[in-house]
Design a protein around this motif. Structure first.
Motif, short mmCIF file in Angstrom:
data_model
loop_
_atom_site.label_atom_id
_atom_site.label_comp_id
_atom_site.label_asym_id
_atom_site.label_seq_id
_atom_site.Cartn_x
_atom_site.Cartn_y
_atom_site.Cartn_z
N SER A 75 0.84 -1.20 0.00
CA SER A 75 0.00 0.00 0.00
C SER A 75 0.87 1.24 0.00
O SER A 75 1.97 1.25 0.55
CB SER A 75 -0.90 0.01 1.24
OG SER A 75 -1.36 1.31 1.56
N GLY A 76 0.37 2.28 -0.62
CA GLY A 76 0.98 3.61 -0.50
C GLY A 76 0.07 4.46 0.36
O GLY A 76 -0.69 3.95 1.19
N ILE A 77 0.15 5.77 0.17
CA ILE A 77 -0.81 6.68 0.81
C ILE A 77 -1.85 6.98 -0.26
O ILE A 77 -1.58 7.70 -1.23
CB ILE A 77 -0.12 7.96 1.31
CG1 ILE A 77 0.97 7.59 2.32
CG2 ILE A 77 -1.15 8.90 1.92
CD1 ILE A 77 1.76 8.79 2.85
N GLU A 78 -3.01 6.38 -0.09
CA GLU A 78 -4.05 6.37 -1.12
C GLU A 78 -4.98 7.56 -0.95
O GLU A 78 -5.39 7.88 0.16
CB GLU A 78 -4.86 5.07 -1.03
CG GLU A 78 -4.02 3.79 -0.86
CD GLU A 78 -3.22 3.42 -2.09
OE1 GLU A 78 -3.58 3.89 -3.19
OE2 GLU A 78 -2.23 2.67 -1.97
N CYS A 79 -5.33 8.20 -2.07
CA CYS A 79 -6.12 9.44 -2.02
C CYS A 79 -7.18 9.48 -3.11
O CYS A 79 -7.05 8.81 -4.13
CB CYS A 79 -5.20 10.64 -2.28
SG CYS A 79 -4.16 11.10 -0.91
N SER A 80 -8.16 10.29 -2.90
CA SER A 80 -9.03 10.71 -4.00
C SER A 80 -8.55 12.09 -4.43
O SER A 80 -7.70 12.69 -3.77
CB SER A 80 -10.49 10.71 -3.57
OG SER A 80 -10.67 11.51 -2.43
N GLY A 81 -9.09 12.60 -5.52
CA GLY A 81 -8.64 13.91 -5.98
C GLY A 81 -9.07 14.19 -7.40
O GLY A 81 -10.06 13.61 -7.89
N GLU A 82 -8.32 15.03 -8.03
CA GLU A 82 -8.70 15.52 -9.35
C GLU A 82 -7.46 15.63 -10.21
O GLU A 82 -6.40 16.05 -9.72
CB GLU A 82 -9.29 16.92 -9.15
CG GLU A 82 -10.27 17.35 -10.19
CD GLU A 82 -10.86 18.70 -9.81
OE1 GLU A 82 -11.97 18.72 -9.24
OE2 GLU A 82 -10.19 19.72 -10.07
N ILE A 83 -7.56 15.22 -11.47
CA ILE A 83 -6.41 15.37 -12.34
C ILE A 83 -6.79 16.05 -13.65
O ILE A 83 -7.93 15.94 -14.12
CB ILE A 83 -5.76 14.01 -12.67
CG1 ILE A 83 -6.78 13.08 -13.30
CG2 ILE A 83 -5.12 13.38 -11.45
CD1 ILE A 83 -6.13 11.95 -14.00
N LYS A 84 -5.84 16.74 -14.21
CA LYS A 84 -6.03 17.43 -15.49
C LYS A 84 -5.08 16.78 -16.48
O LYS A 84 -3.87 16.71 -16.22
CB LYS A 84 -5.70 18.91 -15.31
CG LYS A 84 -5.94 19.77 -16.54
CD LYS A 84 -5.62 21.22 -16.17
CE LYS A 84 -5.73 22.14 -17.37
NZ LYS A 84 -5.33 23.52 -16.99
N ILE A 85 -5.61 16.30 -17.58
CA ILE A 85 -4.76 15.64 -18.58
C ILE A 85 -5.04 16.20 -19.97
O ILE A 85 -6.10 16.75 -20.24
CB ILE A 85 -5.00 14.11 -18.61
CG1 ILE A 85 -6.47 13.79 -18.95
CG2 ILE A 85 -4.58 13.45 -17.30
CD1 ILE A 85 -6.73 12.30 -19.21
N LYS A 86 -4.03 16.03 -20.84
CA LYS A 86 -4.20 16.35 -22.26
C LYS A 86 -3.94 15.05 -23.01
O LYS A 86 -2.97 14.35 -22.74
CB LYS A 86 -3.19 17.41 -22.67
CG LYS A 86 -3.22 17.79 -24.14
CD LYS A 86 -2.38 19.05 -24.38
CE LYS A 86 -2.34 19.44 -25.84
NZ LYS A 86 -1.47 18.58 -26.65
#
Lengths: 295, 295
Positions: free
Chosen positions: A192-203
């Motif tokens: 396991s790492g440090i697991e998160c929710s969130g938002e990403i911006k991609i092209k």
């Protein structure tokens, strides 16, 4: 902006696209953590539904994506939510047999650091799951299983500023992504790492300057070729084989010369050895490829 | 300055010391390449005497070195000779079965770069062999076999500016070193780097701020704990086990917490998988240990 509930648990053309996008387009995507936010109400790992873990947002149908070309995904921005979760689970990771009781660690994510007790931990936010639909002869593949289409590769190089190249197997590509982490070490020894929710911006772009049947990550002047297979030995041997062929073709050199280069210039990296397939990478300075116009 | 012919092919107290030095002393040492300069006259790998490969210069008897303390070796300067040699050998490395004819590659070493054909290769000069005599109950160990005493670990972090910590098993330590390379990738997939002879300047100290039964390398703000064993799986599992114990003791944390840290902060690295024992490392930011006064 796409909503959190538009997630799937596998990669494949059986998942209807949530959106059609154009090559060259920039989009912002919300992603849930690998527990699908189920850990928000419990510290009991046994209580969560494992069929609903490792969600990815998507899939996205890319209008110009055609088989035998490469999808190019620029990770423009990653924004983490303010909470992170790490777990130690009985049986999981290289010392799993020594874990007598599963435990949950909760992290406060704020700026560039977090803490475990008194120990400061610097963050390296990255996407642990990114992929496309596998070749059409293969049915959907669960997110947890990395293969040549991508999936849960747990590669800490997929950060803001990185570029991911994925082989396209199906018209439209069917890109999906998730598994944000605030940090994870190479190898992810305890699973396991440090697991998160969130938002990403991609092209997203489609390119045909080269084609290779493995995911590639460009990060900080390094190019990493990723390979996932059932055992560490198999993954290393096959990754070396694929990369050696790629160097032979790219530079018009012999097998021996290309193999020698993997030893002298290539850095073997283990990204994770806890998923159903193990993921390794072989990384080279980007400069080596600068005359080829690939990346 | 010590002469080239003062080399041995194993680590152990059976090798009489070539010199006694004091803790805190700085010395300059000539080292031969891993072929013991036998390749200067031939391109036929079959012609060289493998009993006389992997020479180390030494051993050095350190006056203050006592069992259960650590030897601290600062690598102050590395100077390479102007020629480097790489080999591809039938059967060697992860694709050894695909090598149909052994080949030798000769490199011109000049400044910070070399070339293979048209391909520029930047240099990273380092010492691939460094160690002390193993515990006195064990007879001499051939240089090619890395274990807890050090040996041929092929760790590319042992560069100029790095510090190597080795557990001392015997009075005097019996430090010996060699195996200069101009460059080698992590993993050394095909079994060879760019091998060189040359000269190194080191400073040797004895410390007792901590004791750990494995070699440690400090380099560029990272601390790498090294472990060598018969298979990749064993090396990884046992390295994780040793490092987890070390973190528990150092930070007074639980097994689960320490194990979790190896996953979140620790970077698993494979230094080589071609010697009789495989060498892995688990690396942490030096900052993590800054309150302990160890390094």
């Amino acid at each position: 902006m796409l909503f959190e509930n538009k997630v799937v648990y596998s990669f494949g053309v059986d998942n209807p696209p949530v959106e059609t996008i154009e090559a060259g387009e920039t989009i912002i995507i919300e992603v849930k953590d690998i527990f699908n936010n189920q850990m928000s109400k419990t510290n009991q790992i046994e209580e969560i539904n494992f069929d609903k873990t490792n969600p990815v947002t998507g899939p996205f149908y890319i209008h110009q994506a055609l088989p035998q070309t490469m999808l190019k995904v620029n990770i423009l921005h990653i924004s983490l939510d303010d909470k992170g979760i790490g777990v130690v689970v009985e049986g999981l990771g290289v010392l799993g047999s020594k874990v007598h009781k599963s435990e949950v660690y909760r992290y406060s994510i704020n700026g560039e650091n977090t803490k475990m007790g008194n120990l400061a931990i610097s963050l390296n936010p990255f996407l642990s799951i990114i992929g496309v639909a596998p070749r059409s002869s293969i049915k959907n593949i669960a997110c947890a299983i990395p293969q040549s289409h991508g999936g849960k590769m747990d590669c800490p190089h997929v950060t803001e500023g990185a570029t991911v190249y994925l082989p396209i197997f199906n018209k439209g590509g069917y890109l999906a992504l998730g598994g944000l982490k605030a940090r994870q070490g190479l190898g992810q020894l305890a699973g396991s790492g440090i697991e998160c929710s969130g938002e990403i911006k991609i092209k997203v772009d489609v390119i045909n300057s080269f084609y290779l049947n493995m995911p590639i990550v460009k990060k900080s002047g390094m190019i990493s070729f990723l390979y996932s297979d059932q055992s560490l030995e198999l993954a290393i041997e096959r990754a070396t084989n694929e990369v050696t062929s790629f160097l032979m073709d790219s530079f018009k050199i012999s097998f021996n010369e290309a193999y020698h280069l993997t030893s002298v210039i290539g850095n073997l990296e283990i990204f994770q050895l806890v998923n159903p397939n193990i993921t390794v990478g072989i990384s080279f300075p980007e400069r080596l490829f600068s005359d080829l116009g690939y990346f």
